[in-house]
Design an enzyme around this catalytic site. Structure first.
Site, PDB file in Angstrom:
ATOM      1  N   LYS A 749       0.826  -1.203   0.000  1.00  0.00           N
ATOM      2  CA  LYS A 749       0.000   0.000   0.000  1.00  0.00           C
ATOM      3  C   LYS A 749       0.861   1.255   0.000  1.00  0.00           C
ATOM      4  CE  LYS A 749      -3.122   2.764   2.753  1.00  0.00           C
ATOM      5  NZ  LYS A 749      -3.708   2.999   4.092  1.00  0.00           N
ATOM      6  N   ASP A 768      -6.564  -0.292   0.800  1.00  0.00           N
ATOM      7  CA  ASP A 768      -6.746  -0.543   2.228  1.00  0.00           C
ATOM      8  C   ASP A 768      -8.170  -1.036   2.430  1.00  0.00           C
ATOM      9  OD1 ASP A 768      -8.296   1.691   1.918  1.00  0.00           O
ATOM     10  OD2 ASP A 768      -7.068   3.007   3.160  1.00  0.00           O
TER      11      ASP A 768
END
Length: 862
Positions: A749, A768
């Site tokens: 991420k 996420d």
């Protein structure tokens, strides 16, 4: 005659040997009527009556042992010297409901077993060939078997062969979910671990604000025992040493250490525990104490077939995704919540064998190393040898603490009697709780330092420590006023970027979490431009995590300048407060990536997604920035396990210590007093050359300090800024991601955030839990319903849902949808869009609750 026999036996070795062999055999034949009623074959505790003379009461009684509810493995017949034999007999009597005692020799150890007195026990057919092999051996042969017991492998094969005759069923069992503070102390009932039922649920506001340490130590058992599964507790056997040792280290006591059946203390623990009965905690509270200090608990084996509870009996096993957990990609844990420094194997060398069997490649990849103690070195020798053969050099990374240490400790199982309780506790203190608590204390110190750095000055009205750490955006401790900034560099006038509102809105671009260097300016009075005369007053602005989405003015450092940005109704303006004024417009056009027309993209995306079309009309001008890659990289490393005010404070201290001072901005503090906030440029790699981890920790960066230093060192080896800038020419987002995750503290991420916000990698999709929910709600429900964890495969799958739908600039489209989820933008969204969001969220919560209830019912039924 007796003398003659005596002389012959003494003088003739051959005759002596003959007598010694056949005489006992002859005696056994003469007493065959009694042998079958007084002897149970060795090493085979769970025999059915068919293994011996049919209708013999004693053997039918012995068979009743295996059908009485005693769930014991044939190989679990050895008795630990730390088990009370009397208690074992009473436990067996209670389970079987009988009172007869049979003397049994099992694996060469004489024991007493309680057998049921009834003679009408039903039996299963047995293999008669095994009966012949096990029929009344001679005393001499029995003695030899006692001295030379079969090896474990042979015993395992023998058990497998005789499985048709054993009455204990082989069950396939599953381990529990991993335990860490994210699923024990969460306010979300759907995410709470089933074992945390006895812990009061914190209020959502408190759960969000409460700082908790990143997980530093992962403790791995092998697989839950029968007692643990029955109790639905990790390490649930009352004689398991795990919770006694943990309590001694963390300040609680598991229990009174007294047998509920005999009323007598467990001598193995009772006299050695450090804490009194007033420190006894229930099981959920014990979990709470563990996770609050940064420990996590799980098992190596996810599911397996096993008869009994011994690890050596495990077969057909499937391992848990431990590596995925440690990398922060399981159940959306996030690498920011983890700083795994050690993996502790709780069940000795047997557990280590299973760990090496399933995770040896982790060693070969150069990410793990065996702890230097004797047990760990011996148990993990095979895996370390594989790493050496693969030419993996670990010395430097080991010295710098970049690898995860694997510690093999004495087993806490009650079957592991080689070590005393004090020896086990000492080993666990040195290998697990000692260094783990040191990591926790270090994190705690860094948190206190961060609180000191954010403590208001003396003239400020006193506040609680928590409010000083995360001040409310509605009542900031300091304020920047546009009228004060107007007095700075008055010769530099506002310059219009001449970009339409549909192409750029700083209020939606600078406040969506992709940058952290802009400060909101309070507009006390209408700005000079007529276009801004009807702007929303500051006091009526809605708040978001990143500031105000409808603010009018921002100020911040950009390269070697300090610039003010002002949003008008039709355009965007800028003014230089410090630094060179040449080519500012060009630099801002590059920063906002104005070379990419946004309106055609909005139109294209709207055709591909009806819901996005409604959002696009409500939130125009959301752009992706082109930030300095080094600043973006270090900023997002600091963002891990953090909130926005703390991130801003960390980066401010980072700039002040290693950056270049540019100017001070006048501020107004609460109470009307004036002050100033210094503005520094972002540090360069050369200015960070002498930075140390201790310095960074002293500034409040905590465990992230190590990541900064390691990333700096590796970046210098790779070519510094030139390497990062070279990634801008790479068209494949996945390749850019793979290059970035090589750096310390950067997971997928964070890598995609850096790629999208600074490297022009427009296909990068930072995923996420919020993005996963968007993908599940709008595109594919299975990415949430069937796959709860963000494994690499699921991570890519979620990203592909956006890439497949939006042909052009999917990362930009993803960001627009993300911005719409922020609470502060709900007021500008169409009512039907907001209702869809709320209805879906409510529906998902109901589904989770129903699934939870079904699981509870299934557990009760079982």
């Amino acid at each position: 005659m007796q003398t003659l026999n005596h002389n012959l036996r003494l003088r003739t070795p051959l005759l002596s040997l003959t007598f010694s062999i056949f005489l006992p055999f002859a005696r056994s034949i003469s007493h065959s009527a009694y042998a079958s009623t007084t002897f149970i074959p060795p090493t085979h505790l769970h025999l059915s009556p068919a293994h011996d003379c049919a209708g013999t009461p004693a053997m039918m009684n012995a068979a009743a042992v295996s059908s009485s509810g005693l769930r014991r493995s044939p190989r679990s017949t050895r008795t630990s010297p730390y088990f009370s034999l009397q208690e074992t007999r009473r436990s067996a009597a209670s389970a079987s409901g009988g009172d007869d005692v049979a003397s049994v020799r099992g694996d060469g150890v004489t024991k007493k077993m309680i057998v049921k007195g009834s003679s009408d026990t039903k039996s299963e057919p047995a293999n008669t060939s095994q009966t012949k092999k096990r029929s009344s051996p001679s005393p001499k042969k029995t003695k030899r078997k006692t001295k030379k017991s079969p090896s474990k492998n042979k015993a395992k094969k023998a058990k497998t062969k005789s499985s048709t005759s054993a009455t204990t069923a082989v069950e396939r069992t599953r381990s529990f979910e991993p335990v860490w503070w994210g699923n024990v102390l969460t306010a979300d009932a759907d995410l709470r671990h089933p074992h945390a039922a006895g812990i009061p649920t914190p209020a959502p506001s408190k759960a969000q604000k409460e700082p908790l340490p990143p997980v530093h130590t992962l403790i791995l058992g092998t697989h839950p025992s029968i007692a643990s599964l029955d109790k639905n507790q990790m390490y649930g056997h009352p004689m398991n040493a795990f919770w006694y040792i943990a309590g001694d280290a963390l300040g609680f006591r598991r229990s009174a250490a007294i047998s509920p059946k005999t009323g007598k203390p467990y001598v193995y623990f009772h006299d050695h525990l450090r804490h009194d009965n007033d420190k006894i905690l229930e099981y959920p509270r014990q979990l709470e104490q563990m996770v609050r200090k940064g420990f996590a608990i799980w098992d190596i084996i996810a599911e397996c077939e096993r008869e009994g509870s011994l690890d050596t009996d495990i077969e057909m096993e499937v391992a848990n995704p431990i590596r995925t957990f440690c990398e922060g990609e399981l159940n959306d844990i996030g690498s920011e919540n983890l700083s795994i420094k050690r993996i502790v194997i709780a069940n000795g060398t047997t557990g280590a064998k299973f760990f090496m069997k399933h995770f040896s490649e982790w060693f070969v990849d150069g990410k793990l190393y065996a702890a230097p103690d004797e047990i760990s070195q011996r148990a993990l020798k095979t895996a370390m040898n594989k790493a050496k053969k693969a030419n993996v050099s670990l010395e430097e990374d080991m010295r710098n603490g970049r690898l995860i240490e694997v510690v093999c400790l004495p087993s806490v199982s009650p079957a592991a009697a080689k070590f005393t309780y004090l020896e086990k506790r000492d080993a666990w203190d040195k290998g697990c709780y000692g260094p783990g608590l040191a990591d926790y204390e270090e994190w705690n110190r860094s948190m206190k330092e961060a609180m000191k750095l954010t403590t208001p000055s003396k003239q400020t009205k006193p506040k609680s420590p928590r409010k000083s750490v995360t001040p409310s955006p509605k009542k900031p401790s300091i304020r920047l006023l546009s009228s004060d900034l107007a007095a700075i560099a008055p010769e530099n006038e506002w310059v219009d970027l001449k970009v339409p509102a549909k192409e750029l809105r700083p209020s939606a671009t600078l406040t969506n979490g992709q940058c952290f260097n802009w400060l909101v300016v309070d507009v006390e009075q209408p700005a000079e431009s007529d276009d801004s005369a009807n702007s929303t007053p500051q006091k009526e602005q809605q708040q978001s995590a990143w500031g105000t989405h409808d603010a009018q003015e921002w100020v911040g450092p950009l390269q070697n300048r300090v610039i003010s940005i002002r949003e008008t109704r039709t355009s965007t303006e800028y003014r230089v407060l410090y630094g060179p004024t040449a080519e500012v417009k060009e630099d801002l056009q590059s920063y906002f990536r104005l070379e990419t027309p946004l309106a055609p993209l909005y139109e294209e995306w709207s055709k591909a997604d009806v819901r996005l079309a409604k959002i696009a009309n409500a939130i125009p001008g959301v752009r992706i920035l082109r930030q300095d890659p080094l600043e973006c990289m270090f900023s997002f490393i600091c963002s891990s396990n953090n909130n926005i005010p703390r991130i801003a404070k960390m980066l401010s201290s980072f700039r002040e210590t290693y950056g270049t001072f540019m100017m001070e901005l006048p501020t107004r503090q609460e109470g009307g007093d004036s002050g100033a906030v210094p503005i520094y440029s972002f540090p360069t790699l050369s200015s960070l050359a002498d930075a140390t981890e201790d310095e960074l920790r002293g500034m409040g960066l905590g465990y992230r300090a190590k990541y900064i230093i390691e990333t700096r060192d590796l970046l210098n080896k790779c070519g510094g800024n030139d390497f990062l800038l070279s990634l801008r020419t790479q068209q494949d987002a996945e390749t850019v991601q793979e290059e970035l995750i090589k750096f310390s503290g950067i997971g997928r991420k964070v890598a995609d955030c850096i790629a999208l916000f600074s490297l022009d990698s427009d296909d990068a999709i930072p995923v996420d839990v919020h993005v996963q929910h968007i993908a599940s709600r709008d595109y594919d429900p299975t990415v949430l319903g069937e796959a709860k964890s963000l494994t690499p495969t699921i991570y890519k799958r979620v990203g592909d849902l956006f890439r497949d739908r939006f042909d052009s600039y999917p990362g930009w489209a993803h960001s627009l949808l993300f911005v719409a989820e922020l609470p502060s933008f709900r007021g500008v969204l169409p009512a039907d869009v907001v209702k869809e969001m709320d209805d879906w969220k409510e529906h998902e919560q109901m589904k989770k609750q129903e699934k939870k209830e079904e699981s509870k019912k299934a557990a009760k039924t079982k």
